[in-house]
Enzyme design. Structure first.
Site, PDB file in Angstrom:
ATOM      1  N   HIS A 145      71.790  11.247  51.792  1.00  0.00           N
ATOM      2  CA  HIS A 145      71.031  12.645  51.197  1.00  0.00           C
ATOM      3  C   HIS A 145      70.630  13.147  49.910  1.00  0.00           C
ATOM      4  CE1 HIS A 145      73.166  12.283  55.322  1.00  0.00           C
ATOM      5  NE2 HIS A 145      72.305  13.185  55.906  1.00  0.00           N
ATOM      6  N   ASP A 189      65.725   6.823  58.566  1.00  0.00           N
ATOM      7  CA  ASP A 189      67.017   8.040  58.662  1.00  0.00           C
ATOM      8  C   ASP A 189      65.561   8.936  58.624  1.00  0.00           C
ATOM      9  OD1 ASP A 189      69.181   9.325  58.477  1.00  0.00           O
ATOM     10  OD2 ASP A 189      70.142   8.092  56.914  1.00  0.00           O
TER      11      ASP A 189
END
Length: 938
Positions: free
Chosen positions: A180, A252
């Site tokens: 992230h 993702d």
């Protein structure tokens, strides 16, 4: 489909149900104008998400596939939904039955909310304890075991047509950074990747896996260019060609810094498509991305066949998901559908099978012998709950302390005299990536306790917490409970005291000697457990009608409050407290409140002590009273047979109001009472009132001199139990109260079953009975209600005992288990069977030996729906204890219907106790859930 519509199917946009009208309009525009193929929902509320899903689906020309990250259920994103255990807890399971049910249950929740894709299971092999983002989201570090559990979860989800998406390909388990925030690297050579990271994908792909999410990782062994896996043609080629995966591939989230740092919106989407992905998750600019893809198609950088193949897979998946038929999500019923009892049962069963015993010196667990054992519970850490201590207290007397660094010295000093200290250590249960480390203060505290006490540690924490917690190895027993969850707390207490056995194995290595797969087994020893109604084949909705029955009784003034407990198959599944301790309605009833059991004393004291004497050959029930009681010789009681007295058909009068003979026009006769306790007046009747030393002899003589009934027929009588008390105490050479506590209650762990409760418990834990205006002229609280027992000083064979519902249930369970409880045999099964057998049914007397039995006809003590083998007793104060071996049911009802006035008979006229019993039997289901009994003691 036009090219624009086809391209739209490739996009899955982030949607929220808590961002308001502007966000709603943006999504609507993307649905209508860009023909997007799907949405991934994040934060909000279930009801609002349902509304928005209905709206977006209505406006989409091609049905949208709705996705969520629901790794441990919808609660990963949404409040007001059920939170299942984290994957690392499932990794401690030794078989896949519960893993399948876990996947299925999560899938059912998804489907209820209109979610078709779950970005789960996480199949990363977490070999790095310092992994900042996977950790407890992984099933563990052993590739084979992770694959077995993950495959079962996948099959469960897809059994209800919710697409499972394994992630994060090619493997995010051995990283020390978070994709992230950056692009993590996995630098292992290919042979290691084949054995570990890629192992689950190779195997699960063969089992029908529907989807794979490709991570943002730098894996040089697969693609030395440094390109993120999600944008790497080599990575997708490996997945498709070498592993043989033919389902949907998802990127993702494309807003994560693992790709967004180096690739702008639009370009990142194009690169992901070129790499071979089917679905672009969390695209930040659909319009721009579509334009970039069209340009690439024109330039020949992407083959149209590539787009068509992806769209075909997407449409085929939508058909499999059931999207060919439009459905409407009903928001008003979501609460009941997303918070089901069956999910709670599954949650409990997972913890029961997963919790792992790591240290068990000298077989400390399960704690078997409770007599003379002082136990304390101390809790410490984050988000601490007293529930663990409350569960421990259900088994025996446990003193509770809540640690803070400010009260450490005080606790250490207080613990000095305890045999065992159960230390419950908690870390946050908010999410799996919260810190699992035990603080230095708690580590020091643990070390200090271990120096002076035998320590049992229960860790409601990630097993990695043991890496920096060497003090845990000083414990006599160490139990890994995995999570800070009420079911985990309940299960841990049950393992400690042997209602459940420990079965789990460590899913990860947690430092020497706690390697992956390590765990010790214990066996359940037959104590009462605590579960949910559905786990033992009882319908929870039917049982909930009991609440209304009790509340109606309270509204009608039948009793100020009550405790109701129901156990089945060795599991307490209903234990509720109602109303207040008295008619003033100031103090609510709690589970630890003690009630005057009244005549239940007969089967709780006199009967078990007589059983012992029978087994020891000291008493023959078919001999006469005169044989055992010299005072009876020469009286009309001499030839009364003990068996007949116990079955209430010996001819004894029902009752003699002894206390009236001590009064004269409402005043105490001289010589009978003193206001202070002394040699001459030793028997406490009530506060400030003591009866004379020879009261017992006087009562005994009065009984022996009394007339018999003209015929021997069934007439209930207390009188015989005064005589049995005399016989028992003479034979055993010990007072009744001391004798029963030592022989039965203390080893049972029934510490609240006591005579003279005020000598042991604070008065605020004792429920008051009658406001006695005629005899004791005071509110009776902590003193026996029965006047005859009061004259004897509160200890009698027929009355005087106090208890909570929970402890009384242990006694009834012991009887139902034919004299055995917690691995201890108190009575031979032959003895128990004889005492609970109807003795004189042929003469229409339903009674056993001391025990009451179901009525033979007409009204009686039961609902008429119980088996003939059932047995129990009721009490004048509004109590009932009943057990049915055929249905394995124990039912306890405790009330003080005599408060404030013993003339109140509404509990009887309303048939409250029997109505509750009717509901219990109506709640029995013929078919138990397939996995309901997993985790229960055999």
């Amino acid at each position: 489909m036009s090219l624009d519509e086809k391209l739209g199917q490739l996009f899955m946009v982030a949607a929220y149900s808590n961002k308001g009208p502007e966000h709603e309009r943006e999504i609507q525009q993307l649905v209508k104008e860009e023909h997007i193929g799907g949405l991934i929902f994040f934060q909000g509320s279930p009801k609002e998400q349902a509304r928005l899903t209905n709206l977006y689906q209505l406006n989409s020309s091609t049905p949208l596939m709705i996705a969520m990250d629901a790794e441990w259920g919808l609660a990963m994103r949404l409040p007001e939904t059920f939170k299942f255990p984290w994957p690392i807890t499932l990794g401690a399971l030794q078989d896949t039955v519960l893993a399948y049910e876990y996947g299925k249950a999560i899938g059912e929740h998804c489907k209820t909310l209109g979610v078709h894709i779950n970005f789960a299971p996480v199949v990363d092999i977490n070999t790095n304890p310092k992994n900042p983002i996977i950790g407890a989201r992984s099933f563990g570090e052993d590739p084979e075991h992770v694959t077995r559990i993950a495959a079962a979860v996948m099959r469960g989800m897809q059994s209800v047509h919710v697409l499972a998406v394994a992630k994060h390909f090619p493997g995010h388990g051995d990283t020390d950074s978070d994709s992230h925030k950056t692009l993590p690297s996995v630098s292992h050579p290919m042979d290691r990747l084949e054995k570990v990271e890629l192992y689950p994908y190779k195997n699960i792909s063969k089992s029908g896996l529907g989807g794979v999410m490709v991570a943002h990782l730098n894996v040089p062994a697969i693609d030395p260019s440094g390109k993120p896996s999600s944008l790497s043609p080599a990575t997708l080629k490996l997945l498709r060609e070498q592993i043989g995966f033919d389902g949907l591939t998802f990127t993702d989230a494309l807003n994560m810094q693992g790709v967004a740092r180096d690739y702008k919106p639009g370009m990142v989407d194009l690169e992901a498509i070129k790499a071979g992905n089917d679905v672009l998750v969390f695209s930040q600019d659909v319009k721009l991305a579509k334009a970039k893809i069209k340009e690439a198609l024109k330039a020949g950088l992407i083959d149209t066949a590539h787009i068509n193949a992806s769209v075909k897979r997407i449409l085929a998946a939508k058909y499999w998901m059931g999207l060919s038929t439009k459905t409407h999500i009903e928001g008003s019923t979501l609460a009941t559908k997303l918070l089901r009892e069956k999910d709670q049962i599954l949650n409990h069963n997972i913890f029961a099978e997963a919790q792992t015993l790591l240290i068990n010196k000298n077989k400390t667990l399960p704690v078997k012998k409770l007599a003379d054992l002082k136990i304390a519970c101390v809790t410490a850490g984050n988000e601490v709950s007293p529930y663990f201590a409350e569960m421990l207290k259900k088994y025996t007397q446990v003193e509770y302390f809540d640690y803070t660094n400010k009260n450490e010295e005080e606790i250490i000093a207080a613990l000095a005299d305890y045999d065992y200290v159960v230390l419950g250590l908690y870390t946050s249960n908010a999410n799996p990536w919260k810190s699992y480390k035990i603080s230095s203060e708690i580590r020091r505290f643990t070390r200090r306790i271990a120096l002076q006490n035998k320590l049992i540690i229960t860790l409601f924490a990630n097993p990695y917490s043991l890496l920096d917690f060497p003090e845990a190895r000083d414990a006599e027993a160490l139990l890994m409970a995995y999570q800070n969850d009420p079911d985990a707390e309940s299960v841990a207490a049950q393992i400690i005291f042997g209602a459940l056995g420990a079965k789990g194995r460590l899913p990860v290595s947690a430092g020497e000697p706690f390697e992956v797969g390590f765990g010790l087994n214990t066996q359940a020893i037959g104590r009462l457990g605590y579960h949910y109604p559905g786990a033992v084949g009882l319908d929870v909705n039917t049982l909930n009608r009991i609440d209304g029955i009790v509340k109606e009784a309270m509204n009608q003034g039948a009793t100020p409050g009550a405790q109701v407990l129901i156990a089945r198959k060795g599991q307490v599944i209903y234990h509720k407290n109602f109303g207040y301790i008295d008619s003033k309605k100031k103090t609510p009833v709690r589970s630890e409140h003690l009630y005057d059991l009244a005549s239940i004393t007969k089967i709780a004291v006199s009967v078990p002590l007589l059983m012992s004497l029978v087994e020891e050959g000291k008493i023959n029930l078919d001999k006469t009273l005169g044989y055992y009681l010299p005072e009876a010789k020469g009286t009309n009681k001499e030839d009364l047979v003990l068996r007949e007295i116990l079955a209430h058909q010996s001819g004894l009068k029902p009752w003699i109001p002894f206390y009236l003979e001590t009064l004269d026009q409402g005043k105490y006769k001289e010589g009978y009472y003193g206001k202070e306790r002394s040699f001459d007046y030793p028997n406490v009747v009530s506060e400030g009132l003591y009866s004379q030393r020879y009261m017992r002899d006087t009562i005994l003589k009065r009984i022996l001199d009394s007339d018999l009934l003209p015929t021997k027929e069934y007439r209930y009588s207390d009188l015989g139990y005064y005589l049995f008390m005399q016989i028992i105490e003479r034979m055993e050479g010990q007072p009744l109260d001391e004798l029963i506590h030592e022989k039965l209650y203390e080893p049972l762990g029934a510490n609240t079953m006591v005579y003279h409760p005020l000598q042991i418990f604070p008065i605020d834990l004792i429920v008051p009975t009658e406001d006695d205006k005629t005899f004791r002229r005071s509110l009776i609280r902590g003193y026996v209600h029965d006047q005859g027992a009061a004259l004897l000083g509160g200890v009698a064979g027929h009355a005087g005992l106090f208890s909570t519902a929970n402890d009384l249930a242990k006694l009834m369970q012991m009887y139902m288990q034919k004299g055995e409880y917690a691995g201890v045999r108190y009575f031979d099964s032959v003895t128990v069977n004889e005492f609970i057998r109807c003795q004189y049914c042929q003469t229409k007397n339903r009674r056993g030996i001391g025990f009451d039995k179901p009525q033979l006809e007409g009204p009686g003590p039961t609902c008429g729906c119980v088996s003939d083998r059932s047995f129990g007793h009721s009490g004048f104060t509004g109590t009932l204890a009943w057990a049915d071996p055929d249905e394995q049911i124990v039912y306890i009802f405790l009330s003080n219907r005599v408060n404030p006035d013993a003339e109140n008979r509404k509990l009887l006229s309303l048939s409250t106790r029997t109505k509750i019993q009717e509901v219990i039997y109506e709640a029995i289901q013929n078919d138990d859930p397939a996995t309901a009994l997993i985790g229960l003691a055999p």
